[in-house]
Design a protein around this motif. Structure first.
Motif, PDB file in Angstrom:
ATOM      1  N   THR A 150       0.790  -1.229   0.000  1.00  0.00           N
ATOM      2  CA  THR A 150       0.000   0.000   0.000  1.00  0.00           C
ATOM      3  C   THR A 150       0.827   1.286   0.000  1.00  0.00           C
ATOM      4  O   THR A 150       0.263   2.368  -0.077  1.00  0.00           O
ATOM      5  CB  THR A 150      -0.951   0.025   1.219  1.00  0.00           C
ATOM      6  OG1 THR A 150      -0.179  -0.081   2.411  1.00  0.00           O
ATOM      7  CG2 THR A 150      -1.950  -1.111   1.148  1.00  0.00           C
ATOM      8  N   HIS A 151       2.138   1.173   0.074  1.00  0.00           N
ATOM      9  CA  HIS A 151       2.994   2.364   0.077  1.00  0.00           C
ATOM     10  C   HIS A 151       3.957   2.343  -1.112  1.00  0.00           C
ATOM     11  O   HIS A 151       4.270   1.300  -1.657  1.00  0.00           O
ATOM     12  CB  HIS A 151       3.786   2.445   1.392  1.00  0.00           C
ATOM     13  CG  HIS A 151       2.936   2.814   2.557  1.00  0.00           C
ATOM     14  ND1 HIS A 151       2.154   1.900   3.208  1.00  0.00           N
ATOM     15  CD2 HIS A 151       2.724   4.002   3.164  1.00  0.00           C
ATOM     16  CE1 HIS A 151       1.493   2.503   4.186  1.00  0.00           C
ATOM     17  NE2 HIS A 151       1.820   3.785   4.171  1.00  0.00           N
ATOM     18  N   ARG A 152       4.437   3.501  -1.442  1.00  0.00           N
ATOM     19  CA  ARG A 152       5.328   3.664  -2.600  1.00  0.00           C
ATOM     20  C   ARG A 152       6.591   2.818  -2.482  1.00  0.00           C
ATOM     21  O   ARG A 152       7.070   2.291  -3.476  1.00  0.00           O
ATOM     22  CB  ARG A 152       5.678   5.153  -2.756  1.00  0.00           C
ATOM     23  CG  ARG A 152       6.617   5.456  -3.883  1.00  0.00           C
ATOM     24  CD  ARG A 152       5.910   5.461  -5.208  1.00  0.00           C
ATOM     25  NE  ARG A 152       6.866   5.761  -6.261  1.00  0.00           N
ATOM     26  CZ  ARG A 152       6.981   5.072  -7.374  1.00  0.00           C
ATOM     27  NH1 ARG A 152       6.173   4.084  -7.615  1.00  0.00           N
ATOM     28  NH2 ARG A 152       7.873   5.375  -8.271  1.00  0.00           N
ATOM     29  N   ARG A 197       2.266  -1.250 -18.795  1.00  0.00           N
ATOM     30  CA  ARG A 197       1.461  -0.463 -19.729  1.00  0.00           C
ATOM     31  C   ARG A 197       1.813  -0.870 -21.155  1.00  0.00           C
ATOM     32  O   ARG A 197       2.981  -0.940 -21.509  1.00  0.00           O
ATOM     33  CB  ARG A 197       1.732   1.033 -19.570  1.00  0.00           C
ATOM     34  CG  ARG A 197       1.497   1.543 -18.174  1.00  0.00           C
ATOM     35  CD  ARG A 197       0.027   1.776 -17.958  1.00  0.00           C
ATOM     36  NE  ARG A 197      -0.182   2.332 -16.629  1.00  0.00           N
ATOM     37  CZ  ARG A 197      -1.070   1.872 -15.781  1.00  0.00           C
ATOM     38  NH1 ARG A 197      -1.831   0.862 -16.119  1.00  0.00           N
ATOM     39  NH2 ARG A 197      -1.218   2.408 -14.601  1.00  0.00           N
ATOM     40  N   CYS A 198       0.814  -1.148 -21.929  1.00  0.00           N
ATOM     41  CA  CYS A 198       1.029  -1.471 -23.334  1.00  0.00           C
ATOM     42  C   CYS A 198       1.146  -0.175 -24.113  1.00  0.00           C
ATOM     43  O   CYS A 198       0.363   0.751 -23.924  1.00  0.00           O
ATOM     44  CB  CYS A 198      -0.131  -2.294 -23.901  1.00  0.00           C
ATOM     45  SG  CYS A 198      -0.231  -3.927 -23.172  1.00  0.00           S
ATOM     46  N   VAL A 199       2.139  -0.107 -24.980  1.00  0.00           N
ATOM     47  CA  VAL A 199       2.328   1.070 -25.816  1.00  0.00           C
ATOM     48  C   VAL A 199       2.134   0.637 -27.257  1.00  0.00           C
ATOM     49  O   VAL A 199       2.803  -0.282 -27.728  1.00  0.00           O
ATOM     50  CB  VAL A 199       3.741   1.670 -25.603  1.00  0.00           C
ATOM     51  CG1 VAL A 199       3.945   2.876 -26.470  1.00  0.00           C
ATOM     52  CG2 VAL A 199       3.959   1.996 -24.136  1.00  0.00           C
ATOM     53  N   SER A 211      -5.179  -4.382  -5.573  1.00  0.00           N
ATOM     54  CA  SER A 211      -4.857  -2.979  -5.827  1.00  0.00           C
ATOM     55  C   SER A 211      -3.425  -2.821  -6.332  1.00  0.00           C
ATOM     56  O   SER A 211      -3.163  -2.118  -7.311  1.00  0.00           O
ATOM     57  CB  SER A 211      -5.052  -2.168  -4.542  1.00  0.00           C
ATOM     58  OG  SER A 211      -4.588  -0.853  -4.710  1.00  0.00           O
ATOM     59  N   TYR A 212      -2.478  -3.496  -5.685  1.00  0.00           N
ATOM     60  CA  TYR A 212      -1.067  -3.424  -6.086  1.00  0.00           C
ATOM     61  C   TYR A 212      -0.897  -3.963  -7.508  1.00  0.00           C
ATOM     62  O   TYR A 212      -0.176  -3.376  -8.331  1.00  0.00           O
ATOM     63  CB  TYR A 212      -0.218  -4.227  -5.105  1.00  0.00           C
ATOM     64  CG  TYR A 212       1.271  -4.153  -5.351  1.00  0.00           C
ATOM     65  CD1 TYR A 212       2.045  -3.206  -4.696  1.00  0.00           C
ATOM     66  CD2 TYR A 212       1.908  -5.046  -6.218  1.00  0.00           C
ATOM     67  CE1 TYR A 212       3.415  -3.136  -4.902  1.00  0.00           C
ATOM     68  CE2 TYR A 212       3.269  -4.988  -6.424  1.00  0.00           C
ATOM     69  CZ  TYR A 212       4.016  -4.033  -5.773  1.00  0.00           C
ATOM     70  OH  TYR A 212       5.374  -3.968  -5.981  1.00  0.00           O
ATOM     71  N   GLN A 213      -1.565  -5.072  -7.785  1.00  0.00           N
ATOM     72  CA  GLN A 213      -1.453  -5.682  -9.107  1.00  0.00           C
ATOM     73  C   GLN A 213      -1.965  -4.735 -10.190  1.00  0.00           C
ATOM     74  O   GLN A 213      -1.354  -4.601 -11.245  1.00  0.00           O
ATOM     75  CB  GLN A 213      -2.246  -6.995  -9.118  1.00  0.00           C
ATOM     76  CG  GLN A 213      -2.030  -7.815 -10.361  1.00  0.00           C
ATOM     77  CD  GLN A 213      -2.587  -9.221 -10.199  1.00  0.00           C
ATOM     78  OE1 GLN A 213      -2.571  -9.779  -9.108  1.00  0.00           O
ATOM     79  NE2 GLN A 213      -3.097  -9.769 -11.264  1.00  0.00           N
ATOM     80  N   ARG A 214      -3.077  -4.062  -9.917  1.00  0.00           N
ATOM     81  CA  ARG A 214      -3.622  -3.108 -10.896  1.00  0.00           C
ATOM     82  C   ARG A 214      -2.718  -1.890 -11.052  1.00  0.00           C
ATOM     83  O   ARG A 214      -2.523  -1.397 -12.163  1.00  0.00           O
ATOM     84  CB  ARG A 214      -5.027  -2.680 -10.491  1.00  0.00           C
ATOM     85  CG  ARG A 214      -6.045  -3.791 -10.665  1.00  0.00           C
ATOM     86  CD  ARG A 214      -7.457  -3.327 -10.333  1.00  0.00           C
ATOM     87  NE  ARG A 214      -7.841  -2.089 -10.975  1.00  0.00           N
ATOM     88  CZ  ARG A 214      -8.448  -2.001 -12.157  1.00  0.00           C
ATOM     89  NH1 ARG A 214      -8.725  -3.096 -12.823  1.00  0.00           N
ATOM     90  NH2 ARG A 214      -8.773  -0.826 -12.653  1.00  0.00           N
TER      91      ARG A 214
END
Length: 166
Positions: A58-60, A151-153, A143-146
């Motif tokens: 849950t943290h950076r 990211r697809c480019v 949440s972490y997984q999402r």
């Protein structure tokens, strides 16, 4: 419960000295007995590791630690393993162990340490904690997984594969 015992108190009529005496009667090593006197046992140490895992999810710093990216699988593997085992365990234990005595379909614990309603209360605290922690791990892992999915480019987009036309 463990904090109360660590501070030398009683929980549900069970004193910390009684817990340590039961460990000693069962042949626990000196190290285990010393840790138990201070309320530290396998479940407490596991709970502390679990708190660290939840904090990382849950943290950076759970995504970038010491300037380096944390591999996604590192927190996700134990998080999903915990969520998929502890949550169902808690639910099954609630229906199989906690609920029957309450509705009059089963007996209360009858062991030397956990006996009657006091033993049921101690077990209930553990079972509810497992259930809540399993659900919390599942929510945090999802949440972490999402948040960390790649990211697809698409080609032709700015910063993508092929250069864009002027």
């Amino acid at each position: 419960m463990k904090t109360t015992w660590a501070l030398g108190g009683s929980f549900a009529g069970i004193s910390s000295a009684r817990v340590v005496a039961e460990f000693e009667r069962n042949g626990a090593s000196g190290l285990i007995l010393t840790l138990e006197k201070y309320g530290l046992d396998f479940t407490t140490l596991s709970a502390l590791l679990g708190i660290f895992l939840l904090m990382g999810l849950t943290h950076r710093w759970g995504q970038v630690f010491a300037g380096r990216a944390v591999p996604r699988w590192l927190p996700l593997a134990p998080a999903w393993l915990g969520a998929l085992t502890l949550g169902p365990y808690g639910v099954v234990a609630t229906f199989g162990y906690l609920l029957p005595p309450v509705v009059g379909l089963g007996g209360l614990p009858d062991g030397p340490l956990l006996h009657g309603w006091s033993g049921w209360t101690v077990a209930a605290c553990g079972i509810v904690a497992f259930t809540v922690y399993g659900v919390a791990l599942g929510v945090a892992a999802w949440s972490y997984q999402r948040r960390t999915r790649p990211r697809c480019v698409s080609p032709g987009s700015p910063g993508g594969g092929a250069p864009s036309a002027p």
